[in-house]
Design an enzyme around this catalytic site. Sequence first.
Site, PDB file in Angstrom:
ATOM      1  N   VAL A   1      71.746  48.314 -34.654  1.00  0.00           N
ATOM      2  CA  VAL A   1      72.120  46.998 -35.167  1.00  0.00           C
ATOM      3  C   VAL A   1      70.941  46.388 -35.920  1.00  0.00           C
ATOM      4  O   VAL A   1      69.790  46.465 -35.468  1.00  0.00           O
ATOM      5  CB  VAL A   1      72.562  46.059 -34.023  1.00  0.00           C
ATOM      6  CG1 VAL A   1      72.926  44.676 -34.562  1.00  0.00           C
ATOM      7  CG2 VAL A   1      73.735  46.671 -33.262  1.00  0.00           C
ATOM      8  N   LEU A   2      71.226  45.793 -37.049  1.00  0.00           N
ATOM      9  CA  LEU A   2      70.219  45.102 -37.854  1.00  0.00           C
ATOM     10  C   LEU A   2      70.427  43.592 -37.738  1.00  0.00           C
ATOM     11  O   LEU A   2      71.544  43.107 -37.871  1.00  0.00           O
ATOM     12  CB  LEU A   2      70.341  45.533 -39.320  1.00  0.00           C
ATOM     13  CG  LEU A   2      69.465  44.802 -40.347  1.00  0.00           C
ATOM     14  CD1 LEU A   2      67.988  45.036 -40.071  1.00  0.00           C
ATOM     15  CD2 LEU A   2      69.832  45.241 -41.769  1.00  0.00           C
ATOM     16  N   ASP A   3      69.351  42.880 -37.493  1.00  0.00           N
ATOM     17  CA  ASP A   3      69.385  41.419 -37.419  1.00  0.00           C
ATOM     18  C   ASP A   3      68.533  40.869 -38.562  1.00  0.00           C
ATOM     19  O   ASP A   3      67.295  40.899 -38.505  1.00  0.00           O
ATOM     20  CB  ASP A   3      68.834  40.963 -36.065  1.00  0.00           C
ATOM     21  CG  ASP A   3      68.896  39.450 -35.858  1.00  0.00           C
ATOM     22  OD1 ASP A   3      69.370  38.743 -36.775  1.00  0.00           O
ATOM     23  OD2 ASP A   3      68.468  38.983 -34.790  1.00  0.00           O
TER      24      ASP A   3
ATOM     25  N   CYS B   1      71.016  15.195 -39.891  1.00  0.00           N
ATOM     26  CA  CYS B   1      71.825  16.413 -39.927  1.00  0.00           C
ATOM     27  C   CYS B   1      73.045  16.283 -39.020  1.00  0.00           C
ATOM     28  O   CYS B   1      74.156  16.655 -39.399  1.00  0.00           O
ATOM     29  CB  CYS B   1      70.981  17.606 -39.492  1.00  0.00           C
ATOM     30  SG  CYS B   1      69.747  18.129 -40.690  1.00  0.00           S
TER      31      CYS B   1
ATOM     32  N   ILE C   1      60.442  36.487 -41.790  1.00  0.00           N
ATOM     33  CA  ILE C   1      59.309  36.252 -42.684  1.00  0.00           C
ATOM     34  C   ILE C   1      58.218  35.446 -41.974  1.00  0.00           C
ATOM     35  O   ILE C   1      57.218  35.088 -42.586  1.00  0.00           O
ATOM     36  CB  ILE C   1      59.755  35.551 -43.985  1.00  0.00           C
ATOM     37  CG1 ILE C   1      60.675  34.362 -43.715  1.00  0.00           C
ATOM     38  CG2 ILE C   1      60.466  36.541 -44.899  1.00  0.00           C
ATOM     39  CD1 ILE C   1      60.017  33.126 -43.275  1.00  0.00           C
TER      40      ILE C   1
ATOM     41  N   CYS D   1      65.767  37.325 -37.832  1.00  0.00           N
ATOM     42  CA  CYS D   1      65.932  37.400 -36.368  1.00  0.00           C
ATOM     43  C   CYS D   1      65.319  36.232 -35.615  1.00  0.00           C
ATOM     44  O   CYS D   1      65.528  36.098 -34.410  1.00  0.00           O
ATOM     45  CB  CYS D   1      65.335  38.705 -35.845  1.00  0.00           C
ATOM     46  SG  CYS D   1      63.536  38.836 -36.059  1.00  0.00           S
TER      47      CYS D   1
END
Length: 374
Positions: free
Chosen positions: A161-163, A344, A188, A166
């Site tokens: 699985v790629l997150d 928000c 990043i 993350c």
Amino acid sequence: MKKERAKKIVTRLLSAAGITVNGNQPADIQIYNDDFYRKVLLSGSMGLGESYMEAWWDCRKLDEFFCRVLRARLEHNIRKDLTMLLEIIPARLFNLQSPAMAFRNGRKHYDIGNDLFESMLDKRMTYTCGFWEHAHSIDEAQEHKLDLTCRKLKLQPGQQVLDIGCGWGSFAKFAAERYGVRVTGITISEEQAAWALSRCKGLPVDIKVMDYRQLTGKFDAIASLGMFEHVGAGNYQTFMRVAHQCLHENGLLLLHTIGGNRPSPFTDKWLNKYIFPHAVIPAISQIGRAIEGWFVMEHWQNFSVDYDKTLLAWYENVNAHWSQLSAKYGQLFFRMWKYYLLSCAGSFRARDSQLWQIVLSPHGVPGGYRFKGA
């Protein structure tokens, strides 16, 4: 513009939203410096936010103040040459970015300090909207959201699985522990990566500091929670192309993103300067164009009202821990952060901002995608 003229204009506009200047109701605004009126009319959202930070005005229920202003659509009653009273549509996150700019902009927010986010977020450090159905706390809401995400992706033990984006590793840790998958997460932020690696120690989780455009390899499923807001409209198709290249033919991509009711070519000046550099969020039409030729849309869910509750919970946490944070961050930061979180919340309550989870497949799920819901 003279002060008295500016005061009359602002007072009249707020009255149309059910807000009384120096009134007694929780959403009423209290003015402590009469320069506020001209500053707001001449500087728009920048003037509104900065004057709040400087304590020129206040409101007992800042979230409800913004909800009323946005529901009344006051921007349509203000001449364009006056900039407009409120451009506050929270988390219009991340305009067009080069890879270098992505790192610079991301670090400005996500590397503020892990102590702040640890005080604000749930125990898993999940910095995206929780799912509050059947939840009674922010911890439960975030666990429900993570489980909802895993079920939508139909994760199975042993899958890769790629997150993408993350964060502090909450999804990676949850998916590895509860669903027995191997997770590669990218961010990043070096601060986030270090935290995630520590929390995921001993699990089949790999965390990398890298831009999504550097991704290679193949995965059975891809999750991207709260990262698409960082991509920028000019890069939406690039994101989809990269995700398509990294996903097995029978895999699924889940995109979790804040959304706007219409495409917006501008960013909120105050949010851009103080919270999220180059902020802008996608509209349905923009996402639709971006997936054309790359993915089939299988499922689209909106639980934006849950972001109102999530942001209020985050504010309550910051407020409760402020005595431990105040020496490091200071009162000006507190007012800035409070304004960010509660404005928000008001935007999501007003249904001016949305929160979407979108499930995509490369070629369409044979026989159709089935999901039983919450």
